[in-house]
Design an enzyme around this catalytic site. Structure first.
Site: not given
Length: 314
Positions: A171, A194, A196, A224
């Site tokens: 990112d 990107k 989100r 994560d």
């Protein structure tokens, strides 16, 4: 000077603390951490720390609140035992993602946790690859933010030789970190752009940079759910990348992240032991753990002797 160092391990980071102690050729200080029937935490230091330079090694990883409370109580126990100086060694600072208010009526939890650690009695903090560098300013005590870059660079040079390497930031926010790695291995840089849509989910839009025929290396601080990483790897491969590996400092790997990564087309994910790897991580076909014990051990030794820590990264 080594004789005045005491290294204490919390339950979150015992294997890492043992490796750090071995690097420094020191035994771990004896410390008992147990729970009462209602899960209340009790800590007892089982050897003298009066006048000693105490380093408490504890990540605030899952279960984050339990491990944070352990850390605070261990700091308090050392303070009340007349330790000369207490350094909280927090390889993974778990509340770092809450470093600002993203909407109305929300907390800045990273600042709250910094206050708790300071008020508990820590004199210094030693951490690794903070999610947001400005968190150093949340502490009113000296704070050293180490970087896993030397460990990653060494591993990349040993295992991914060749002139077709390209470092990729997953990112825009991670460009500075990725650029530092690219410079050290003399590689070009690409960025995954990107969008989100909601927390924990991401949609890859396009790739900035020419990745066709390249061995791409994704670099980031935290993995994560694994969704962003897998999507980025898929986008790179669809754009013609030869293969995709990833080097991530903190392997949070919550929920189904391990199975998601294992099922992906990613060649390999390399994480550090800032968070103790689970059995699932150890068994995953394409996840490998690189130790940061020598890096933290060297930083602890330099802190104890009042030597430069920043020169580790020159």
């Amino acid at each position: 000077m080594k004789s005045s160092i005491k290294i204490i391990a919390g339950n979150a980071s015992r294997p890492l603390a043992e490796a750090i102690a071995a690097y420094l050729e020191l035994p771990l200080a004896k410390c008992m951490v147990r729970r009462f029937a209602d899960m209340e935490i009790f800590v007892e230091l089982q050897e003298n720390v009066r006048g000693e330079d105490v380093f408490i090694v504890q990540s605030t990883s899952f279960p984050a609140n339990d491990h944070l409370m352990e850390l605070l109580i261990m700091i308090d126990a050392a303070r009340r035992s007349s330790a000369r100086r207490i350094t909280a060694v927090i390889p993974y600072f778990g509340y770092a993602r809450q470093d600002r208010r993203t909407s109305g009526r929300t907390p800045i939890s990273a600042k709250l946790v910094a206050n708790l650690i300071t008020e508990a009695g820590a004199d210094r903090v030693l951490t690794l690859d903070l999610h947001a560098g400005q968190i150093q300013g949340f502490f009113d005590i000296p704070t050293d933010n180490l970087f896993a870059a030397p460990v990653m660079v060494r591993d990349i040079k040993e295992r991914l030789a060749g002139g077709d390497r390209m470092v990729v930031s997953p990112d825009v926010g991670g460009v500075v970190r990725a650029r530092a790695i690219a410079k050290r291995i003399d590689a070009q840089l690409a960025i995954v752009d990107k969008r989100r849509e909601r927390p924990g989910e991401s949609e890859v839009m396009n790739i900035i940079g020419e990745v066709e025929g390249r061995s791409c290396i994704l670099v980031d601080d935290i993995v994560d759910s694994g969704g962003t990483l897998v999507n980025a790897a898929e986008a790179l491969l669809n754009a013609g990348a030869k293969d995709v590996s990833a080097y991530i400092t903190h392997g949070v790997l919550s929920g189904g992240a391990v199975s998601r990564i294992a099922a992906s087309r990613m060649k390999e994910l390399v994480i550090t032991d800032s968070i103790q790897p689970t059995q699932a991580v150890k068994l995953a076909r394409n996840i490998r753990v690189a130790t940061i014990a020598p890096l933290l051990g060297e930083a602890i030794g330099r802190t104890a002797t009042e030597s430069s820590v920043s020169s580790l990264f020159d």
